[in-house]
Write a protein that holds these residues in place. Structure first.
Motif, PDB file in Angstrom:
ATOM      1  N   ARG A 245       0.836  -1.207   0.000  1.00 51.42           N
ATOM      2  CA  ARG A 245       0.000   0.000   0.000  1.00 51.42           C
ATOM      3  C   ARG A 245       0.869   1.254   0.000  1.00 51.42           C
ATOM      4  O   ARG A 245       0.584   2.222  -0.723  1.00 51.42           O
ATOM      5  CB  ARG A 245      -0.919   0.001   1.225  1.00 51.42           C
ATOM      6  CG  ARG A 245      -1.920   1.153   1.243  1.00 51.42           C
ATOM      7  CD  ARG A 245      -2.739   1.156   2.533  1.00 51.42           C
ATOM      8  NE  ARG A 245      -3.792   2.155   2.480  1.00 51.42           N
ATOM      9  CZ  ARG A 245      -3.625   3.449   2.733  1.00 51.42           C
ATOM     10  NH1 ARG A 245      -2.412   3.904   3.057  1.00 51.42           N
ATOM     11  NH2 ARG A 245      -4.651   4.293   2.663  1.00 51.42           N
ATOM     12  N   SER A 258      -5.689  -3.210 -13.518  1.00 46.66           N
ATOM     13  CA  SER A 258      -7.093  -3.553 -13.268  1.00 46.66           C
ATOM     14  C   SER A 258      -7.690  -4.440 -14.351  1.00 46.66           C
ATOM     15  O   SER A 258      -8.881  -4.720 -14.331  1.00 46.66           O
ATOM     16  CB  SER A 258      -7.934  -2.264 -13.173  1.00 46.66           C
ATOM     17  OG  SER A 258      -7.860  -1.524 -14.383  1.00 46.66           O
ATOM     18  N   GLU A 401      -9.959  -8.741  -3.026  1.00 47.99           N
ATOM     19  CA  GLU A 401     -10.736  -7.516  -2.828  1.00 47.99           C
ATOM     20  C   GLU A 401     -10.044  -6.608  -1.810  1.00 47.99           C
ATOM     21  O   GLU A 401      -9.976  -5.384  -1.991  1.00 47.99           O
ATOM     22  CB  GLU A 401     -12.138  -7.868  -2.338  1.00 47.99           C
ATOM     23  CG  GLU A 401     -13.034  -6.655  -2.102  1.00 47.99           C
ATOM     24  CD  GLU A 401     -14.396  -7.040  -1.539  1.00 47.99           C
ATOM     25  OE1 GLU A 401     -15.210  -6.128  -1.310  1.00 47.99           O
ATOM     26  OE2 GLU A 401     -14.644  -8.248  -1.328  1.00 47.99           O
ATOM     27  N   ALA A 402      -9.509  -7.204  -0.760  1.00 45.99           N
ATOM     28  CA  ALA A 402      -8.796  -6.428   0.258  1.00 45.99           C
ATOM     29  C   ALA A 402      -7.563  -5.752  -0.326  1.00 45.99           C
ATOM     30  O   ALA A 402      -7.270  -4.582  -0.022  1.00 45.99           O
ATOM     31  CB  ALA A 402      -8.398  -7.339   1.420  1.00 45.99           C
ATOM     32  N   ALA A 404      -7.078  -4.848  -3.430  1.00 49.44           N
ATOM     33  CA  ALA A 404      -7.512  -3.749  -4.294  1.00 49.44           C
ATOM     34  C   ALA A 404      -7.899  -2.526  -3.471  1.00 49.44           C
ATOM     35  O   ALA A 404      -7.504  -1.390  -3.793  1.00 49.44           O
ATOM     36  CB  ALA A 404      -8.681  -4.202  -5.166  1.00 49.44           C
ATOM     37  N   GLN A 405      -8.649  -2.738  -2.390  1.00 48.05           N
ATOM     38  CA  GLN A 405      -9.076  -1.619  -1.561  1.00 48.05           C
ATOM     39  C   GLN A 405      -7.880  -0.907  -0.940  1.00 48.05           C
ATOM     40  O   GLN A 405      -7.843   0.333  -0.864  1.00 48.05           O
ATOM     41  CB  GLN A 405     -10.025  -2.117  -0.461  1.00 48.05           C
ATOM     42  CG  GLN A 405     -11.371  -2.601  -0.968  1.00 48.05           C
ATOM     43  CD  GLN A 405     -12.151  -1.518  -1.678  1.00 48.05           C
ATOM     44  OE1 GLN A 405     -12.330  -0.415  -1.153  1.00 48.05           O
ATOM     45  NE2 GLN A 405     -12.616  -1.814  -2.882  1.00 48.05           N
ATOM     46  N   ALA A 406      -6.886  -1.671  -0.496  1.00 51.09           N
ATOM     47  CA  ALA A 406      -5.707  -1.074   0.133  1.00 51.09           C
ATOM     48  C   ALA A 406      -4.852  -0.328  -0.881  1.00 51.09           C
ATOM     49  O   ALA A 406      -4.440   0.814  -0.649  1.00 51.09           O
ATOM     50  CB  ALA A 406      -4.887  -2.148   0.844  1.00 51.09           C
ATOM     51  N   LEU A 408      -5.646   0.906  -3.728  1.00 44.28           N
ATOM     52  CA  LEU A 408      -6.333   2.078  -4.275  1.00 44.28           C
ATOM     53  C   LEU A 408      -6.471   3.194  -3.241  1.00 44.28           C
ATOM     54  O   LEU A 408      -7.006   4.269  -3.550  1.00 44.28           O
ATOM     55  CB  LEU A 408      -7.717   1.678  -4.788  1.00 44.28           C
ATOM     56  CG  LEU A 408      -7.737   0.836  -6.070  1.00 44.28           C
ATOM     57  CD1 LEU A 408      -9.125   0.263  -6.315  1.00 44.28           C
ATOM     58  CD2 LEU A 408      -7.282   1.676  -7.267  1.00 44.28           C
ATOM     59  N   ARG A 410      -8.275   3.125  -0.507  1.00 47.53           N
ATOM     60  CA  ARG A 410      -9.619   3.204   0.061  1.00 47.53           C
ATOM     61  C   ARG A 410      -9.709   2.593   1.460  1.00 47.53           C
ATOM     62  O   ARG A 410     -10.722   2.722   2.134  1.00 47.53           O
ATOM     63  CB  ARG A 410     -10.616   2.502  -0.866  1.00 47.53           C
ATOM     64  CG  ARG A 410     -10.707   3.145  -2.245  1.00 47.53           C
ATOM     65  CD  ARG A 410     -11.519   2.293  -3.196  1.00 47.53           C
ATOM     66  NE  ARG A 410     -11.587   2.902  -4.523  1.00 47.53           N
ATOM     67  CZ  ARG A 410     -12.045   2.279  -5.611  1.00 47.53           C
ATOM     68  NH1 ARG A 410     -12.486   1.019  -5.505  1.00 47.53           N
ATOM     69  NH2 ARG A 410     -12.064   2.891  -6.775  1.00 47.53           N
ATOM     70  N   SER A 411      -8.643   1.917   1.876  1.00 48.10           N
ATOM     71  CA  SER A 411      -8.623   1.285   3.186  1.00 48.10           C
ATOM     72  C   SER A 411      -7.183   1.095   3.623  1.00 48.10           C
ATOM     73  O   SER A 411      -6.274   1.005   2.793  1.00 48.10           O
ATOM     74  CB  SER A 411      -9.345  -0.075   3.122  1.00 48.10           C
ATOM     75  OG  SER A 411      -9.249  -0.759   4.359  1.00 48.10           O
ATOM     76  N   ALA A 416      -8.688  -3.693   5.823  1.00 46.79           N
ATOM     77  CA  ALA A 416      -9.005  -4.476   4.630  1.00 46.79           C
ATOM     78  C   ALA A 416      -8.865  -5.970   4.893  1.00 46.79           C
ATOM     79  O   ALA A 416      -9.742  -6.762   4.515  1.00 46.79           O
ATOM     80  CB  ALA A 416      -8.101  -4.053   3.472  1.00 46.79           C
ATOM     81  N   GLN A 419     -11.579  -7.312   7.387  1.00 46.32           N
ATOM     82  CA  GLN A 419     -12.870  -7.490   6.722  1.00 46.32           C
ATOM     83  C   GLN A 419     -12.858  -8.751   5.863  1.00 46.32           C
ATOM     84  O   GLN A 419     -13.829  -9.517   5.838  1.00 46.32           O
ATOM     85  CB  GLN A 419     -13.196  -6.267   5.875  1.00 46.32           C
ATOM     86  CG  GLN A 419     -13.514  -5.027   6.696  1.00 46.32           C
ATOM     87  CD  GLN A 419     -13.754  -3.792   5.847  1.00 46.32           C
ATOM     88  OE1 GLN A 419     -13.471  -3.779   4.647  1.00 46.32           O
ATOM     89  NE2 GLN A 419     -14.284  -2.737   6.463  1.00 46.32           N
TER      90      GLN A 419
END
Length: 433
Positions: A245, A258, A401-402, A404-406, A408, A410-411, A416, A419
């Motif tokens: 990240r 992506s 998914e975690a 990607a969120q990190a 990007l 977003r988390s 991440a 979750q």
């Protein structure tokens, strides 16, 4: 990831029985005095397809009691799992199927899966000659249900010219993940459209399998030993994803891919990516692109350079005793060292047997694929396989998914992963997992 891709990921060959009047199914009776027939569905294309067809033709010439017919199977390698699942449900199923190792536990639950344990005890097969992680991958609940088909592992490919232009030393044998981050940042040039590294965020296994070595090296694991709970959100997992990240969000040195079409590889081939985590399947593409590349083992943690391997398997399915025996005979021949060296030379894949490296033609193979020797030696760093549970694909999707969120922004890494762990625990708690 190829086949990923490892993998990816590269190679997919399916061997199936014939249906009378219908290609690719089960149930054809053996003609009186005729050979036992099995059929290969091979999701292969181009060079790989030509190579397997060549080997099958040679087998048929030397084994008149068995006839192996080749077909594409009506799907690419990545599409073979749903194709095979449907075939098993309709009884038009294979005698032998080439499947990614992560799919094996799911398919092994089907009662039509053949038990090959007794066949592998034949001294002529030299079962112990296969790498340990391959043997582990094809063994489910104490039964051998497949032959090893392909083995690969993850390394770092680097663009020699880009690193030199940025004044960055090539990776050495003792480099670390901190070194990886520093080199990636130094190579990155927004003005030139150059990135230090890339990471997939498309939601597939290709996003996840690069994280696992970082986790393992730091003493973490994917699941608890009983496979009932997630373990990837430990301090080791948070450290691994946190580093990625920081590279993506703070350093902006990571190209976030992506697209399942793997734009990251195209970026490397076009000379705009400094380092690329991948495997042997990309070497022919890099040679075609005329990239001056080097190969290094993964960065390490406290001297541990553990990598990840994606063994692919030839699974066998029961129609009758004669066809299972014919399938085992064919696989014993196909996976023998001499045939495998020819397959490797054609496709650039790695040796699935240790003895292959001692054959006289192995030096020619190494010369044909610069860097392949480093990747082959890196098999010694492939010590573990992904959890052999039918729920692994779902766990992988949650972690992807975690990631990607990190990456990007977003988390944070801990949130991440926590979750994802909650979702994974729920999936693992479902009966029959």
């Amino acid at each position: 990831m190829r086949r990923a891709p490892i993998a990816a990921l590269l190679l997919a060959v399916l061997v199936t029985g014939l249906v009378t009047g219908c290609s690719g199914g089960g149930g054809q009776e053996r003609a009186a005095g005729g050979p036992v027939e099995i059929t290969i569905w091979h999701g292969q294309e181009d060079t790989s397809a030509k190579s397997i067809e060549k080997l099958v033709a040679r087998f048929n010439q030397s084994h008149p009691d068995i006839k192996v017919n080749t077909e594409s199977g009506g799907a690419t390698a990545d599409g073979m799992l749903p194709k095979l699942t449907a075939a098993l449900a309709s009884d038009a199923y294979p005698d032998i199927a080439y499947l990614y190792g992560s799919w094996t536990p799911n398919i092994a639950r089907n009662p039509k899966t053949a038990d090959l344990t007794e066949f592998t005890k034949d001294p002529a097969i030299k079962w112990q000659d296969f790498w340990a992680n391959e043997r582990e991958s094809v063994t489910v609940n104490g039964k051998v249900i497949a032959f090893p088909a392909v083995v690969d592992n993850m390394v770092v490919l680097y663009n020699k010219k880009l690193l030199a232009k940025a004044g960055v030393e090539a990776p050495g044998p003792d480099w670390t993940w901190d070194d990886f981050r520093v080199k990636a940042k130094q190579v990155t040039s927004a003005k030139d459209g150059v990135f230090g590294a890339t990471w997939p965020i498309s939601g597939g296994e290709e996003a996840v399998w690069g994280l696992w070595p970082m986790l393992w090296q730091a003493g973490g694991d994917i699941l608890t030993p009983d496979h009932k709970k997630a373990a990837f959100n430990s301090a080791a997992g948070q450290q691994a994803l946190g580093r990625l990240r920081d590279m993506a969000v703070v350093d902006k040195s990571v190209y976030l891919d992506s697209s399942p079409a793997e734009k990251g590889q195209k970026l490397f081939e076009s000379g705009r990516l400094g380092m690329f985590l991948s495997g042997p399947w990309v070497l022919p593409d890099l040679q075609a692109a005329k990239i001056d590349y080097g190969v290094a083992q993964l960065p390490g943690t406290d001297g541990n350079h553990e990598t990840i391997s994606g063994p692919d398997n030839w699974m066998v399915f029961e129609h009758d005793e004669g066809r299972v025996k014919a399938a085992a005979t064919f696989l014993a021949w196909l996976t023998a060292a001499e045939q495998q060296l020819e397959w490797m030379s054609d496709t650039g894949s790695l040796p699935i047997r240790e003895s292959i490296t001692k054959l006289p033609g192995y030096k020619d193979y190494v010369a044909k694929y610069p860097g392949i020797e480093v990747i082959s030696a890196n098999l010694a760093n492939a010590k573990r396989v992904r959890p052999p549970t039918t729920r692994y694909p779902r766990v992988s999707a949650f972690v992807a998914e975690a990631i990607a969120q990190a990456l990007l922004g977003r988390s944070d890494a801990k949130t991440a992963l926590d979750q994802a762990a909650g979702k994974a625990d729920a999936a693992l708690a479902v009966p029959g997992s």
